[in-house]
Design a protein around this motif. Structure first.
Motif, PDB file in Angstrom:
ATOM      1  N   LEU A 134       0.831  -1.214   0.000  1.00  0.00           N
ATOM      2  CA  LEU A 134       0.000   0.000   0.000  1.00  0.00           C
ATOM      3  C   LEU A 134       0.859   1.256   0.000  1.00  0.00           C
ATOM      4  O   LEU A 134       0.562   2.226  -0.708  1.00  0.00           O
ATOM      5  CB  LEU A 134      -0.931  -0.012   1.216  1.00  0.00           C
ATOM      6  CG  LEU A 134      -1.915   1.151   1.340  1.00  0.00           C
ATOM      7  CD1 LEU A 134      -2.840   1.208   0.128  1.00  0.00           C
ATOM      8  CD2 LEU A 134      -2.731   1.026   2.624  1.00  0.00           C
ATOM      9  N   ALA A 135       1.944   1.237   0.778  1.00  0.00           N
ATOM     10  CA  ALA A 135       2.829   2.409   0.824  1.00  0.00           C
ATOM     11  C   ALA A 135       3.429   2.690  -0.550  1.00  0.00           C
ATOM     12  O   ALA A 135       3.522   3.848  -0.970  1.00  0.00           O
ATOM     13  CB  ALA A 135       3.937   2.175   1.852  1.00  0.00           C
ATOM     14  N   LEU A 136       3.820   1.654  -1.266  1.00  0.00           N
ATOM     15  CA  LEU A 136       4.377   1.826  -2.612  1.00  0.00           C
ATOM     16  C   LEU A 136       3.332   2.370  -3.583  1.00  0.00           C
ATOM     17  O   LEU A 136       3.597   3.293  -4.359  1.00  0.00           O
ATOM     18  CB  LEU A 136       4.908   0.488  -3.141  1.00  0.00           C
ATOM     19  CG  LEU A 136       6.267   0.020  -2.637  1.00  0.00           C
ATOM     20  CD1 LEU A 136       6.553  -1.390  -3.133  1.00  0.00           C
ATOM     21  CD2 LEU A 136       7.383   0.966  -3.091  1.00  0.00           C
ATOM     22  N   LEU A 137       2.136   1.801  -3.523  1.00  0.00           N
ATOM     23  CA  LEU A 137       1.081   2.195  -4.463  1.00  0.00           C
ATOM     24  C   LEU A 137       0.597   3.621  -4.205  1.00  0.00           C
ATOM     25  O   LEU A 137       0.324   4.375  -5.136  1.00  0.00           O
ATOM     26  CB  LEU A 137      -0.090   1.216  -4.371  1.00  0.00           C
ATOM     27  CG  LEU A 137       0.212  -0.213  -4.857  1.00  0.00           C
ATOM     28  CD1 LEU A 137      -0.922  -1.158  -4.501  1.00  0.00           C
ATOM     29  CD2 LEU A 137       0.453  -0.228  -6.359  1.00  0.00           C
ATOM     30  N   GLN A 138       0.488   3.993  -2.943  1.00  0.00           N
ATOM     31  CA  GLN A 138      -0.007   5.336  -2.626  1.00  0.00           C
ATOM     32  C   GLN A 138       1.020   6.422  -2.939  1.00  0.00           C
ATOM     33  O   GLN A 138       0.667   7.600  -3.025  1.00  0.00           O
ATOM     34  CB  GLN A 138      -0.436   5.407  -1.164  1.00  0.00           C
ATOM     35  CG  GLN A 138      -1.709   4.619  -0.880  1.00  0.00           C
ATOM     36  CD  GLN A 138      -2.189   4.755   0.546  1.00  0.00           C
ATOM     37  OE1 GLN A 138      -1.387   4.875   1.473  1.00  0.00           O
ATOM     38  NE2 GLN A 138      -3.495   4.730   0.752  1.00  0.00           N
ATOM     39  N   ALA A 139       2.287   6.027  -3.103  1.00  0.00           N
ATOM     40  CA  ALA A 139       3.331   6.994  -3.445  1.00  0.00           C
ATOM     41  C   ALA A 139       3.431   7.232  -4.947  1.00  0.00           C
ATOM     42  O   ALA A 139       4.183   8.097  -5.389  1.00  0.00           O
ATOM     43  CB  ALA A 139       4.682   6.510  -2.911  1.00  0.00           C
ATOM     44  N   LYS A 147      -5.437   4.483 -12.751  1.00  0.00           N
ATOM     45  CA  LYS A 147      -5.592   3.316 -13.627  1.00  0.00           C
ATOM     46  C   LYS A 147      -6.381   2.229 -12.907  1.00  0.00           C
ATOM     47  O   LYS A 147      -6.187   2.005 -11.702  1.00  0.00           O
ATOM     48  CB  LYS A 147      -4.221   2.784 -14.053  1.00  0.00           C
ATOM     49  CG  LYS A 147      -3.444   3.737 -14.963  1.00  0.00           C
ATOM     50  CD  LYS A 147      -2.087   3.167 -15.317  1.00  0.00           C
ATOM     51  CE  LYS A 147      -2.205   1.869 -16.099  1.00  0.00           C
ATOM     52  NZ  LYS A 147      -0.858   1.369 -16.519  1.00  0.00           N
ATOM     53  N   GLY A 148      -7.256   1.557 -13.638  1.00  0.00           N
ATOM     54  CA  GLY A 148      -8.148   0.575 -13.028  1.00  0.00           C
ATOM     55  C   GLY A 148      -7.433  -0.526 -12.283  1.00  0.00           C
ATOM     56  O   GLY A 148      -7.818  -0.889 -11.155  1.00  0.00           O
ATOM     57  N   ASP A 149      -6.360  -1.093 -12.871  1.00  0.00           N
ATOM     58  CA  ASP A 149      -5.674  -2.202 -12.217  1.00  0.00           C
ATOM     59  C   ASP A 149      -4.955  -1.750 -10.950  1.00  0.00           C
ATOM     60  O   ASP A 149      -4.892  -2.492  -9.957  1.00  0.00           O
ATOM     61  CB  ASP A 149      -4.701  -2.888 -13.180  1.00  0.00           C
ATOM     62  CG  ASP A 149      -3.729  -1.909 -13.829  1.00  0.00           C
ATOM     63  OD1 ASP A 149      -3.945  -0.687 -13.727  1.00  0.00           O
ATOM     64  OD2 ASP A 149      -2.755  -2.374 -14.452  1.00  0.00           O
ATOM     65  N   VAL A 150      -4.430  -0.519 -10.964  1.00  0.00           N
ATOM     66  CA  VAL A 150      -3.771   0.006  -9.761  1.00  0.00           C
ATOM     67  C   VAL A 150      -4.810   0.294  -8.677  1.00  0.00           C
ATOM     68  O   VAL A 150      -4.587   0.011  -7.489  1.00  0.00           O
ATOM     69  CB  VAL A 150      -2.957   1.278 -10.097  1.00  0.00           C
ATOM     70  CG1 VAL A 150      -2.372   1.890  -8.827  1.00  0.00           C
ATOM     71  CG2 VAL A 150      -1.846   0.954 -11.093  1.00  0.00           C
ATOM     72  N   LYS A 151      -5.966   0.833  -9.077  1.00  0.00           N
ATOM     73  CA  LYS A 151      -7.049   1.073  -8.108  1.00  0.00           C
ATOM     74  C   LYS A 151      -7.459  -0.219  -7.409  1.00  0.00           C
ATOM     75  O   LYS A 151      -7.685  -0.236  -6.190  1.00  0.00           O
ATOM     76  CB  LYS A 151      -8.263   1.673  -8.823  1.00  0.00           C
ATOM     77  CG  LYS A 151      -8.221   3.178  -9.010  1.00  0.00           C
ATOM     78  CD  LYS A 151      -9.555   3.659  -9.564  1.00  0.00           C
ATOM     79  CE  LYS A 151      -9.626   5.158  -9.645  1.00  0.00           C
ATOM     80  NZ  LYS A 151     -10.944   5.622 -10.119  1.00  0.00           N
ATOM     81  N   LEU A 152      -7.579  -1.290  -8.184  1.00  0.00           N
ATOM     82  CA  LEU A 152      -7.980  -2.570  -7.598  1.00  0.00           C
ATOM     83  C   LEU A 152      -6.929  -3.069  -6.605  1.00  0.00           C
ATOM     84  O   LEU A 152      -7.273  -3.585  -5.536  1.00  0.00           O
ATOM     85  CB  LEU A 152      -8.199  -3.610  -8.702  1.00  0.00           C
ATOM     86  CG  LEU A 152      -9.467  -3.429  -9.540  1.00  0.00           C
ATOM     87  CD1 LEU A 152      -9.474  -4.397 -10.716  1.00  0.00           C
ATOM     88  CD2 LEU A 152     -10.715  -3.636  -8.689  1.00  0.00           C
ATOM     89  N   ALA A 153      -5.662  -2.912  -6.956  1.00  0.00           N
ATOM     90  CA  ALA A 153      -4.594  -3.348  -6.048  1.00  0.00           C
ATOM     91  C   ALA A 153      -4.623  -2.533  -4.753  1.00  0.00           C
ATOM     92  O   ALA A 153      -4.465  -3.087  -3.658  1.00  0.00           O
ATOM     93  CB  ALA A 153      -3.238  -3.217  -6.738  1.00  0.00           C
ATOM     94  N   ILE A 154      -4.839  -1.215  -4.881  1.00  0.00           N
ATOM     95  CA  ILE A 154      -4.932  -0.365  -3.681  1.00  0.00           C
ATOM     96  C   ILE A 154      -6.142  -0.773  -2.846  1.00  0.00           C
ATOM     97  O   ILE A 154      -6.059  -0.858  -1.610  1.00  0.00           O
ATOM     98  CB  ILE A 154      -5.016   1.116  -4.071  1.00  0.00           C
ATOM     99  CG1 ILE A 154      -3.723   1.576  -4.740  1.00  0.00           C
ATOM    100  CG2 ILE A 154      -5.310   1.985  -2.848  1.00  0.00           C
ATOM    101  CD1 ILE A 154      -3.761   3.005  -5.272  1.00  0.00           C
TER     102      ILE A 154
END
Length: 284
Positions: A134-139, A147-154
């Motif tokens: 989550l820390a990596l994705l939110q940065a 992007k849809g795939d990143v939103k789903l991962a978050i």
């Protein structure tokens, strides 16, 4: 430096290393102890390979020890750097180079740092390290986070770290083309939480507490029920109503429950930090 991304190239492994460029690019650094310029850059290249975390393999070829291989590659001067992709040379640099020039060359052939961070985050999710992912994705930059795939991962990370409100907001804004089985599974997990978080037992306790809002024992019971279904903000707020008036409420049980919830949330949780400061304001 011990690393799966850094190898010493020799006659025994050079064919295997080059075949590895079918999976990830291989950067060969031709060097020799007699060439100071070629030895000085090695630590920087090793650090670069570590930073890229497997996006490429650094292969170090000592031309004094492996003269036959060096001659096969036609190396004319040291240092020489050659980048191989799919078994073929695609780029290279001859003579002493600034690290920035090497990075620029790599940037033409390798994923960006943001793409590498997404890849690493997805790997962390696979090993249930959702907080780090989550820390990596939110940065990431905002355009990538949309992007849809990143939103789903978050959203998955938020669910697993029990930030259900934020997960609900995110899942409510997933583009239609990304509403696949992965998305449906996340929605089902959220619905399961919402169902358990508002069980008949909790609803019954809420009605009783509304009728007896000064009943500290009932308040503690409701707060613990909230905590069990991750409704921690409501749990802490109920306990704080009594704790702020009497630190020894219910013979210290209220304070104990309050501290237990803070401990369960962890030191870095913003909600825990907020209520920990409130408690400290009473103690000191």
């Amino acid at each position: 430096m011990q690393s799966p991304f850094i190898v010493e190239l020799n006659e025994q492994n050079f064919r295997q290393v080059l075949e590895g460029s079918m999976q990830a690019p291989v950067l060969i650094h031709f060097w020799a102890p007699m060439s100071q310029e070629s030895t000085q850059v090695i630590p920087q290249l090793q650090e670069l390979a570590q930073q890229y975390n497997g996006a490429f393999t650094l292969a170090l070829l000592n031309c004094e020890q492996e003269q036959m291989i060096a001659s096969q590659f036609g190396v004319q001067a040291l240092p020489t750097i050659a980048l191989f992709v799919n078994g073929q040379p695609v780029d290279g640099l001859g003579g002493p180079q600034e690290l920035q020039a090497i990075q620029s060359m790599l940037a033409n052939h390798l994923p960006s740092q943001d793409e590498l961070d997404i890849k690493q985050a997805l790997e962390l999710i696979q090993t249930n390290q959702h907080g780090q992912a989550l820390a990596l994705l939110q940065a990431l930059p905002d355009d990538l986070k949309q992007k849809g795939d990143v939103k789903l991962a978050i959203a998955e990370c938020l669910l697993e770290t029990q930030d259900f409100e934020q997960a609900k907001v995110l899942l409510g804004n997933i583009p239609l083309e990304y509403q696949d089985n992965y998305y449906k599974g996340l929605v089902a997990k959220l619905e399961l939480h919402e169902h358990s978080a508002n069980s008949p037992e909790i609803q019954s306790l809420e009605k009783q507490f509304q009728a007896e809002s000064s009943n500290v024992k009932l308040a503690a019971e409701l707060a613990l029920s909230y905590h069990q279904v991750n409704r921690d903000q409501e749990a802490l707020e109920i306990l704080w109503q009594f704790l702020s008036r009497d630190l020894n409420a219910l013979d210290g049980e209220v304070k104990k429950h309050f501290m237990d919830i803070l401990a369960a949330l962890g030191q870095t949780n913003p909600l825990a930090s907020q209520y920990r400061r409130k408690l400290y304001s009473l103690l000191y």
